[in-house]
Design a protein around this motif. Sequence first.
Motif, short mmCIF file in Angstrom:
data_model
loop_
_atom_site.label_atom_id
_atom_site.label_comp_id
_atom_site.label_asym_id
_atom_site.label_seq_id
_atom_site.Cartn_x
_atom_site.Cartn_y
_atom_site.Cartn_z
N UNK A 248 0.83 -1.20 0.00
CA UNK A 248 0.00 0.00 0.00
C UNK A 248 0.87 1.26 0.00
N UNK A 249 1.88 1.27 0.87
CA UNK A 249 2.76 2.44 0.93
C UNK A 249 3.52 2.63 -0.39
N UNK A 250 3.86 1.53 -1.03
CA UNK A 250 4.60 1.63 -2.28
C UNK A 250 3.77 2.30 -3.37
N UNK A 251 2.52 1.84 -3.55
CA UNK A 251 1.76 2.46 -4.64
C UNK A 251 1.24 3.84 -4.24
N UNK A 252 1.11 4.11 -2.96
CA UNK A 252 0.79 5.46 -2.54
C UNK A 252 1.92 6.43 -2.88
N UNK A 253 3.14 5.98 -2.70
CA UNK A 253 4.30 6.80 -3.05
C UNK A 253 4.35 7.04 -4.56
N UNK A 254 4.05 5.99 -5.35
CA UNK A 254 4.07 6.14 -6.80
C UNK A 254 2.94 7.04 -7.30
N UNK A 255 1.85 7.10 -6.57
CA UNK A 255 0.72 7.94 -6.98
C UNK A 255 1.00 9.43 -6.82
N UNK A 256 2.06 9.77 -6.08
CA UNK A 256 2.36 11.19 -5.89
C UNK A 256 2.72 11.88 -7.20
N UNK A 257 3.21 11.11 -8.16
CA UNK A 257 3.56 11.70 -9.46
C UNK A 257 2.36 11.78 -10.40
N UNK A 258 1.21 11.21 -9.99
CA UNK A 258 0.02 11.21 -10.83
C UNK A 258 -0.90 12.33 -10.36
#
Length: 765
Positions: A248-258
């Motif tokens: 969850x933390x991983x894809x939340x971090x990746x969503x910051x660029x979206x």
Amino acid sequence: MASAKTARSRATPVKETAAKFEEGINFFRSDKFDADSYVQTRCSLNEKEIKQLCTYLWDLKRASAEEMRKSVYANYAAFIRTSKEISDLEVELSSIRNLLSTQAALIHGLAEGVHVDSVTSSVSESTTPNGFLGSGDDCSSDIEKWLVEYPDTLDVLLAERRVDEALTALDEGERIASEAKEKKTLTPAAILSLQSSTAERRQRLADQLAEAACQPSTRGVELRAAVSALKKLGDGQRAHTLLLKAHFQRYQYNMQSLRPSSTSYGGAYTAALSQLVFSAIAQAASDSLAIFGKELAYSSELVMWATKQTEAFALLVKRHALASSAAAGGLRAAAECVQIALGHCSLLEGRGLALCPVLLKLFRPSVEQALEANLKRIEESTAALAAADDWVLTYAPATTRQSGRTSSSVLSNTAFQHKLTSSAHRFNFMVQDFFEDVGPLLSMQLGSQTLEGLFQVFDSYINMLIKALPGVEEEANFDGAGSKIVRLAETEAQQIALLANASLLADELLPRAAMKLSPPTQTAYKDDPRRRLSDKQNRHPEQREWKRRLVSSVDRLKDTFCRQHALDLIFTEDGDSHLTAEMYLNMGGNMDEVEWFPSLIFQELFVKLSRIASMAADMFVGRERFATLLLMRLTETVILWLSGDQSFWDDIEEGPRPLGPLGLQQFYLDMKFVMCFAAQGRYLSRNLHRVVNEIISKAMAAFAATGIDPDSVLPEDEWFNDVCQDAIERLSGRPKAINGDRDPNSPTASVSAQSISSVRSHGSS
């Protein structure tokens, strides 16, 4: 008391059912029962009935499977929640059991320590200073050395994060403590010290692994290794929770660029977000299966976590992509977003996660909003064109879809083979464009709602066509069309064009477009013509009922058209009637001096019907049946009005003067004339034939009441046929047949003199 009553009320139907069952099977207990004859009499089905039965059974099977899926999904959350609570309870019970075991060992060790000083001298002398029981060999020194070095060794392994070696050392410490306790090679105090040291280091290692799993920099293999090691330490529930949290933390971090923006394309945002979320869920599912297997507690937690992430994803898509499209009626944009999300989500089904129902439930309100707004736009756009429509039929112009691409379904549609007015063309193009992308509508089970909405839009368009007829614009007050301005169809050609619009849309264009809402079952047996024909015959009854409602709506327009034209024929502008009893009661003189010809109103009826038939032949190419039914309905409207005009018949039967021979002959000629030209035009219906015969019988009965036999004053039927045929030819502008020869297609060939004679005999009797 209430429970007893309920029990009795429930028992009564059971007894009745049992009695009926016993009575039903007595037939099979008879000695004369023949199984073969029974099967032949009860199960003799032909091929068509067997196919229909198979189709019915397949429909039941699909409905049963769908109902089971809904039931499982509806109760799955409760099942998962209960499983999670049971799993948590098992963990708590295991912790309590371990705690009780530790306390028991501690108490036992303390009890043993109290008696250490009071043991026999022989035992005291055999005990080493470090708590080992002397055995007379050198192994005690090795164990003594190991006990001293063991805590330091564990501390070094933990400090250097050598997890596998630390796990091995911890397992060795527990094994030695267990063997020492069993073989009593160590004192209870030493065993307790060893167990305490092992437990403390085990907890430190678990905390290290948990901290490593929560670090954003931990990736892939390292994360799986940390979670697997934590599971080996006996804390599987915590390990699984940390695994999901890490993903969850991983894809939340990746969503910051979206970063969605109001000007960005909704489909692109949905695709990028779907890639992030469902990839994370897929990876979490793979890691969970690899480390924890298919154990129910972990699988349940995974499903609940994945469902929660899917719901959060759906809310983001609705907020940043669907909301604006749905509000603006952009069904295609909304459908594309839903299709993209479902496409990514469906890939999880191979990993045992069926999350598409979750998405469909959350996306349904937005798609419904887009559906309603889209239908509203079709209605308003069509109404705007109806206000300026000149009601002239033309072939369809080239058109493009909203996306700029030419619509393939519209290009191949029969609209290019038929003529419609501009508003009907617009209505048809928008409907065809509307049905281009119906995938989400089918998957969300919105087919029925779509058909109902489209029917309401079509019915509103029919209301506008009715308002376009002269004479009804003031009295028409239809829902949704009351405030709309519609250009009047002043000429008969324009009014028939209204009917052409309605009939072509209801009979062909709309049902063909709506077929896209049916599942594509024919493709499965495209090489089998018999199966394809059977599927066509067994089309979903919902669509047949929908088409019947469309035709019923068109009938309202047809009835209004016929009523208005009938009133124009019967009444003058001042409200006086052209069809009164006086036109027959006032006839007098010598029968031979009268120039026999049908009455003026029936001449005008024939001319009007001929004119409408000529125009309909050009406007209803390929749909001649509709034109025939229209002429039939208009003729019936005039004759039914005559049949139901009570004042007319009161004057005929009880008027100031009786119906004379000339009046009866003129009335008979008029009715004969209607039957003749209706038969010649091939729109003489059974109902019209019956009503005309009843009217003639009624008039003859009124004449017979004067005491004169009607047959004695009426010429032969051949005479009426000749006069009617001559009138038809003169009114049609055709030359009279030479030597009395008749056209084989003339009405005299269809309406025999015998049928008129039967009316006479019935009336005179």
